[in-house]
Design a protein around this motif. Sequence first.
Motif, short mmCIF file in Angstrom:
data_model
loop_
_atom_site.label_atom_id
_atom_site.label_comp_id
_atom_site.label_asym_id
_atom_site.label_seq_id
_atom_site.Cartn_x
_atom_site.Cartn_y
_atom_site.Cartn_z
N ALA A 37 23.40 46.11 16.97
CA ALA A 37 23.49 44.68 16.68
C ALA A 37 24.45 43.98 17.62
N TYR A 38 24.15 42.71 17.89
CA TYR A 38 25.10 41.85 18.57
C TYR A 38 25.85 41.07 17.48
N PRO A 39 27.10 40.68 17.72
CA PRO A 39 27.93 40.15 16.64
C PRO A 39 27.62 38.70 16.29
N MET A 40 26.44 38.48 15.68
CA MET A 40 26.11 37.16 15.18
C MET A 40 25.34 37.22 13.89
N ILE A 41 24.51 38.24 13.71
CA ILE A 41 23.61 38.28 12.56
C ILE A 41 23.38 39.72 12.12
N VAL A 42 23.25 39.90 10.81
CA VAL A 42 22.95 41.21 10.24
C VAL A 42 21.72 41.07 9.35
N TYR B 252 12.34 40.06 28.55
CA TYR B 252 12.56 40.58 27.20
C TYR B 252 13.51 39.66 26.45
N VAL B 253 13.71 39.92 25.17
CA VAL B 253 14.65 39.18 24.35
C VAL B 253 15.94 39.98 24.25
N HIS B 254 17.03 39.41 24.71
CA HIS B 254 18.30 40.12 24.69
C HIS B 254 18.85 40.25 23.27
N GLY B 255 18.89 39.15 22.53
CA GLY B 255 19.32 39.19 21.13
C GLY B 255 18.15 38.87 20.24
N GLU B 256 17.50 39.89 19.70
CA GLU B 256 16.29 39.71 18.89
C GLU B 256 16.67 39.28 17.48
N THR B 257 16.58 37.97 17.22
CA THR B 257 17.03 37.39 15.96
C THR B 257 16.35 38.01 14.75
N SER B 258 15.09 38.37 14.88
CA SER B 258 14.33 38.83 13.72
C SER B 258 14.89 40.11 13.12
N THR B 259 15.60 40.90 13.90
CA THR B 259 16.22 42.12 13.37
C THR B 259 17.73 42.18 13.62
N GLY B 260 18.24 41.26 14.43
CA GLY B 260 19.66 41.30 14.77
C GLY B 260 19.98 42.32 15.84
N MET B 261 18.98 42.73 16.60
CA MET B 261 19.15 43.81 17.57
C MET B 261 19.51 43.29 18.94
N CYS B 262 20.37 44.02 19.64
CA CYS B 262 20.73 43.71 21.03
C CYS B 262 19.96 44.67 21.93
N ASN B 263 19.20 44.11 22.84
CA ASN B 263 18.30 44.90 23.67
C ASN B 263 18.71 44.93 25.14
N LEU C 198 10.45 37.18 8.18
CA LEU C 198 11.40 37.87 7.31
C LEU C 198 10.78 38.17 5.95
N GLN C 199 10.10 37.18 5.38
CA GLN C 199 9.52 37.36 4.06
C GLN C 199 8.47 38.46 4.05
N SER C 200 7.70 38.58 5.11
CA SER C 200 6.65 39.60 5.16
C SER C 200 7.22 41.01 5.17
N ARG C 201 8.49 41.14 5.55
CA ARG C 201 9.14 42.46 5.60
C ARG C 201 10.25 42.61 4.56
N SER C 202 10.38 41.62 3.69
CA SER C 202 11.44 41.62 2.66
C SER C 202 12.82 41.75 3.30
N PHE C 203 13.01 41.06 4.42
CA PHE C 203 14.30 41.02 5.09
C PHE C 203 15.06 39.76 4.66
N VAL C 204 16.37 39.88 4.56
CA VAL C 204 17.24 38.71 4.47
C VAL C 204 18.33 38.90 5.51
N GLN C 205 18.87 37.79 6.01
CA GLN C 205 19.85 37.88 7.07
C GLN C 205 21.09 37.05 6.76
N ILE C 206 22.20 37.51 7.29
CA ILE C 206 23.47 36.79 7.19
C ILE C 206 24.01 36.61 8.60
N SER C 207 24.23 35.36 8.96
CA SER C 207 24.83 35.05 10.25
C SER C 207 26.30 34.67 10.04
N ILE C 208 27.11 34.91 11.03
CA ILE C 208 28.55 34.69 10.91
C ILE C 208 29.02 33.48 11.72
N ILE C 209 28.10 32.64 12.19
CA ILE C 209 28.48 31.60 13.15
C ILE C 209 28.86 30.28 12.52
#
Length: 510
Positions: free
Chosen positions: A443-448, A306-317, A477-488
Amino acid sequence: MYWCKIATSEKEFAEIAALNYATFVEEIPQHPTNEAHRLVDKFHTDNTYLVVYKEQQLIGMLALRDKRPFSLDSKIGPVERYLNVEDCVKLCEVRLLAIKKPFRNGRVFLRLAQALANYLFERRYTACVISGTTREEKLYKQMGFQQFAEAVGTSEAQFLPMVLTREGSAPLRQRLRRDAFTFYPGPVLQQESLAHTDLSHRSFAFQLLFQELHQRLLALADAKYVTTLVGTGTLANEAMLAQLKSDFSGSKGLIITNGEFGERLVKQAKQQQLTFDVQAFAWQEPFDLAHIEEMLKLQEYKWLLYVHGETSTGMCNGEQLAVLAEQYGVALCADCISSFGACQFSLAPFYLATTVSGKAIGALSGLSFVFSNHQLQPSDAPLYMNLAHYAQLQIPFTLPAVLIHSALAALRHYPARFALLKKRMEMLQAWSCYQQYALKTNAYPMIVTFKLPHELSNLGEDLKLNGIYLHDESGYLQSRSFVQISIIQPNFEEAFTMLKTIYEYYQCID
């Protein structure tokens, strides 16, 4: 503070009409006077207006239009007759450049010129043309415009046919880019000069660097072994899948997904012809551990991925998957490409796990890592992806010392970097936009991830005009009208202050 956006509201269009009148009726006598003191351009419905603000006051504008014929075509004929063929692939016309008199200074013109250059580039225009007033010839040339035909107009109002090509706009774009702020989850802006560009990977000095790199990686990961590859996270995942195919030949695995990168693992596994089932959850949906346990009871799976940090949503799995994997004797594997270095967790329970240099730890992109907690056996994979081959020879292929040094320099900031990222995430979570529009995931502390309403749908494009880049260009992201902000990124604090300031003005002007 001066900043730019694309005009969209009726209030802005009314202010543009007033500025047009003041400039092109009262100052430059091109049009007759009227009692309303408003001048609406005859191409208004076709125009895109770039406007410049001083805080919440609209102080300047220009209009762009790519519908033919151009107004300049009516004065000199088709402009293509005068221009290079390569500059005519996608043309537009800039018209009605106007700035209120008290604000005609270099900073305002530069801001508007940079916004124009960036807009043209982002929209893939090869060149734009303009009828530049002779009194502002010096200004236009500073913006990168060059005259390409004889002057036109009357003695009272003469104009120069001028063109700004993609090449001509490069200095403005580069200047904007140098001062730009990015909120990407990678690559990470490097502030230190490159080192060891001529150091051989066969030298003793390199071996010392490489040894320290692995020591720090293993300490941070709490793992026993690590393999360093030259390539992206996709390469690391390919090597991991090849190892699984060899280690568990004839056995079945399980891949769990809830986002873009989990789905990508499935595609890679199919390409390598692994035998596996897929448990797909909806994007942003947490893993249903009870359901997964039922699957493990019913099927004799040998590995779980599985993906531990799913970048597409910012989710920690998968926080509890290690317990299930141990209980049912399943080899636990994960893509930790975005989460490694963003938050503290142990890779000790994992059979295999992947990560990279250019994400949360903040080094140059170009290295990927595969962690394991057992001695790797030779696989049928090509040598470049054969993890056991690396384990036997340590450095079987060329490893750029500059990448090794960059990754090592970044790792030396740990564990203090964890506290820095935590502080930044708290700053982001205190922001009003986060409270209103952020996806409240585990979320994991890298992206929202933000799901912006329709009235803010142009925010990302407008921010680009000001040299602020959110993570919003990926198709998923564009297909779901998502935008993301990373803190790194290293200048996050300054960038976030600028973003918040423009966002506050952005909301007030409408």
